[in-house]
Design an enzyme around this catalytic site. Sequence first.
Site, PDB file in Angstrom:
ATOM      1  N   ASP A 155      -6.979   1.116   0.656  1.00 63.97           N
ATOM      2  CA  ASP A 155      -5.689   0.490   0.962  1.00 63.97           C
ATOM      3  C   ASP A 155      -5.402  -0.674   0.021  1.00 63.97           C
ATOM      4  OD1 ASP A 155      -5.451   2.285   3.018  1.00 63.97           O
ATOM      5  OD2 ASP A 155      -5.891   0.859   4.618  1.00 63.97           O
ATOM      6  N   GLU A 159      -4.416   0.602  -3.505  1.00 58.78           N
ATOM      7  CA  GLU A 159      -3.032   1.077  -3.538  1.00 58.78           C
ATOM      8  C   GLU A 159      -2.054  -0.091  -3.494  1.00 58.78           C
ATOM      9  OE1 GLU A 159      -3.700   5.414  -1.315  1.00 58.78           O
ATOM     10  OE2 GLU A 159      -3.017   3.672  -0.164  1.00 58.78           O
ATOM     11  N   ASP A 180       0.763   3.844  -3.224  1.00 58.74           N
ATOM     12  CA  ASP A 180       0.354   5.243  -3.070  1.00 58.74           C
ATOM     13  C   ASP A 180       1.311   6.159  -3.828  1.00 58.74           C
ATOM     14  OD1 ASP A 180      -1.057   7.524  -1.764  1.00 58.74           O
ATOM     15  OD2 ASP A 180       0.855   7.754  -0.718  1.00 58.74           O
ATOM     16  N   GLU A 230       0.840  -1.206   0.000  1.00 53.93           N
ATOM     17  CA  GLU A 230       0.000   0.000   0.000  1.00 53.93           C
ATOM     18  C   GLU A 230       0.874   1.254   0.000  1.00 53.93           C
ATOM     19  OE1 GLU A 230      -2.358   2.593   3.301  1.00 53.93           O
ATOM     20  OE2 GLU A 230      -2.084   0.450   3.672  1.00 53.93           O
TER      21      GLU A 230
END
Length: 251
Positions: free
Chosen positions: A141, A144, A72, A68
């Site tokens: 989450d 990502e 991102d 995650e």
Amino acid sequence: MKPARPKRTRLRSKAKPEMPSLTENELKALQEIIGHRFKSPDMLIRAVTHPSAVSSADSVRLSNQRLEFLGDRVLNLVIAERLIDRRKMESEGDLAPRLNSLVKKGACATAMRHLELQRFIILSDGEISSGGRERESTLGDACEAIIGAIYQDAGLSQARKFIEKGWAPQFSAAPSETKDPKTLLQEWAQGQGLPLPDYTVLSRSGPDHQPTYEVEASVTDRGSAVAAGSSKRDAERNAAALLLKSLTGDT
């Protein structure tokens, strides 16, 4: 002279943690939707494994938290590149709120729902019963993490293809607001000749994998508003929106 006796090896009976898994059909269907066949399927399984599905001791290694973090950053890069390429006449001040609106947890959750990927997320029974499969932070989450997994398995080009597919409706929809609430509140304060807004974190609660921040936004002599969010940034945006609404009466 007697030969030296071999040293005895001490055996440790330590149970090996159980790796969360998907069925063969689920894994195949998930890869078809994503549009990429993984060289390392275990990485994809880890990307959809919520921390609640593994013990806290194995969370870092077996859940999607680290992927995650990576995803991102990849998402921010891809969206920023897209905006630079397609909005050639806009300044940094115009591009920043567009970027924020497309990389926030809500946008990631929307992409997951668009692709109908929420059914593949591996959760604990307790998390499922409490509605975790539809929770924005959980979906965001996982999205990502999937981006991070694709990037590690196949590179930036393949990750970009997934983002283009998942974000297609958001790319084509006309934005209802070109600036985020924090920018709008700042501009309002400056227009009134007031100091810039202040943001104060009042509390942080919840487990590490699913925190809740409570933030107060305030403008000197004009009031304040408190709101919560799954990240400090989202909480600040929500508080700014509430305060701006109370100050201007706009919905």
